[in-house]
Design a protein around this motif. Structure first.
Motif, short mmCIF file in Angstrom:
data_model
loop_
_atom_site.label_atom_id
_atom_site.label_comp_id
_atom_site.label_asym_id
_atom_site.label_seq_id
_atom_site.Cartn_x
_atom_site.Cartn_y
_atom_site.Cartn_z
N ALA A 60 0.81 -1.25 -0.13
CA ALA A 60 0.20 -0.08 0.10
C ALA A 60 0.81 1.18 0.12
O ALA A 60 0.47 2.14 -0.73
N ALA A 61 1.97 1.37 0.80
CA ALA A 61 2.70 2.37 0.67
C ALA A 61 4.50 2.21 0.88
O ALA A 61 5.03 2.10 1.76
N PRO A 62 4.74 1.52 -0.36
CA PRO A 62 6.36 1.25 -0.28
C PRO A 62 7.47 2.02 -0.36
O PRO A 62 8.38 1.94 -0.98
N THR A 63 7.13 3.23 0.16
CA THR A 63 8.10 4.46 -0.02
C THR A 63 8.50 4.74 1.48
O THR A 63 7.57 4.57 2.31
N TRP A 64 9.69 5.30 1.49
CA TRP A 64 9.99 5.89 2.91
C TRP A 64 11.03 7.18 2.87
O TRP A 64 11.88 6.93 1.92
N PRO A 65 10.85 8.10 3.53
CA PRO A 65 10.24 8.29 4.60
C PRO A 65 8.95 8.68 4.49
O PRO A 65 7.80 8.72 5.34
N LEU A 66 8.50 9.18 3.21
CA LEU A 66 7.10 9.67 2.62
C LEU A 66 6.30 8.25 2.73
O LEU A 66 6.72 7.21 2.15
N ILE A 67 4.83 8.55 2.82
CA ILE A 67 3.79 7.56 2.40
C ILE A 67 3.31 8.15 1.21
O ILE A 67 2.55 8.86 1.15
N VAL A 68 3.61 7.15 0.16
CA VAL A 68 2.90 7.53 -1.22
C VAL A 68 3.39 8.97 -1.63
O VAL A 68 2.61 9.51 -2.02
N GLY A 69 4.54 9.44 -1.21
CA GLY A 69 5.10 10.81 -1.83
C GLY A 69 4.63 11.86 -1.08
O GLY A 69 4.98 13.12 -1.22
N ILE A 70 4.25 11.51 0.15
CA ILE A 70 3.72 12.80 1.03
C ILE A 70 3.68 12.30 2.50
O ILE A 70 3.69 11.16 2.96
N TRP A 71 3.94 13.37 3.45
CA TRP A 71 4.17 13.06 5.03
C TRP A 71 2.63 12.59 5.50
O TRP A 71 2.62 11.58 6.25
N VAL A 72 1.49 13.46 5.17
CA VAL A 72 0.40 12.82 5.60
C VAL A 72 -0.45 12.79 4.26
O VAL A 72 -1.14 13.75 3.70
N PRO A 73 -0.78 11.52 4.03
CA PRO A 73 -1.42 11.15 2.70
C PRO A 73 -2.86 11.59 2.78
O PRO A 73 -3.44 11.52 4.04
N GLY A 74 -3.44 11.89 1.78
CA GLY A 74 -4.84 12.12 1.61
C GLY A 74 -5.54 10.64 1.62
O GLY A 74 -5.10 9.64 1.40
N GLY A 75 -6.98 10.71 1.59
CA GLY A 75 -7.64 9.50 1.69
C GLY A 75 -7.76 8.75 3.13
O GLY A 75 -8.04 7.41 3.20
N MET A 76 -7.18 9.05 4.14
CA MET A 76 -6.70 8.38 5.26
C MET A 76 -7.99 7.96 6.08
O MET A 76 -8.38 7.06 6.68
N PHE A 77 -9.06 8.82 5.83
CA PHE A 77 -10.40 8.64 6.32
C PHE A 77 -11.52 8.54 5.39
O PHE A 77 -12.49 9.34 5.42
N ARG A 78 -11.49 7.97 4.22
CA ARG A 78 -12.33 7.88 3.27
C ARG A 78 -13.33 6.93 3.43
O ARG A 78 -14.39 7.12 2.90
N PHE A 79 -13.18 6.11 4.35
CA PHE A 79 -14.39 5.07 4.47
C PHE A 79 -15.26 5.49 5.72
O PHE A 79 -14.83 6.21 6.55
N ALA A 80 -16.53 5.13 5.69
CA ALA A 80 -17.50 5.63 6.66
C ALA A 80 -17.99 4.28 7.41
O ALA A 80 -18.13 3.22 6.60
N PRO A 81 -18.20 4.47 8.53
CA PRO A 81 -17.94 5.46 9.68
C PRO A 81 -16.35 5.52 9.57
O PRO A 81 -15.38 4.56 9.31
N ALA A 82 -15.89 6.86 10.16
CA ALA A 82 -14.37 6.96 10.08
C ALA A 82 -13.65 5.95 10.96
O ALA A 82 -12.61 5.87 10.71
N ALA A 83 -14.33 5.50 11.98
CA ALA A 83 -13.50 4.46 12.66
C ALA A 83 -13.04 3.26 12.06
O ALA A 83 -11.96 2.64 12.47
N ILE A 84 -13.67 2.78 10.98
CA ILE A 84 -13.18 1.60 10.35
C ILE A 84 -12.01 1.82 9.45
O ILE A 84 -11.34 0.99 9.14
#
Length: 135
Positions: A1-25
């Motif tokens: 899912a994120a085979p890069t370091w130190p960045l996660i897919v090219g960014i420090w705080v990647p987008g889409g981290m809370f794309r599923f509903a409900p958020a806790a999932i």
């Protein structure tokens, strides 16, 4: 899912981290969120162990066992971080149903994590206050 370091897919705080509903999932189902939490906890733990080690080496008192083994947590957490980084970087080479470098690194990462936990339990045992005379 994120085979890069130190960045996660090219960014420090990647987008889409809370794309599923409900958020806790997202904490258990979203691979990017899981990577972010895992790495953030790793950085915080590494920093905490560095601070603890600095304080442990400044401590003049302590048992012989403490003096001889206070280097163990920082050494194990350093190895743990390196194994984690190498595991992430090696993950694009995963071949299904084939035991390769990624799998070995991941297993050593797990074993080192358990060893680190045991070293911290050992440190807690050594620095805990005495509870009186043994029976």
């Amino acid at each position: 899912a994120a085979p890069t370091w130190p960045l996660i897919v090219g960014i420090w705080v990647p987008g889409g981290m809370f794309r599923f509903a409900p958020a806790a999932i997202n904490i258990i189902e979203n691979k990017i969120t899981i990577h972010f939490i895992h790495r953030t906890l790793a950085y915080v733990l590494f920093l905490a162990v560095l601070i603890w080690t600095f304080k442990a080496y400044r401590t003049l008192s302590g048992s012989v066992f403490f003096k001889r083994t206070k280097w163990m947590p920082v050494t194990l957490i350093f190895i743990q971080v390196l194994l984690g980084i190498f595991t992430v970087l090696k993950s694009p080479g995963i071949i299904p149903k084939h035991w390769g470098t990624f799998e070995w690194l991941a297993q050593f990462h797990q074993v080192t994590g358990m060893s680190f936990l045991l070293s911290m339990i050992w440190m807690i045992y050594l620095v805990r206050p005495s509870r009186g005379k043994p029976m």
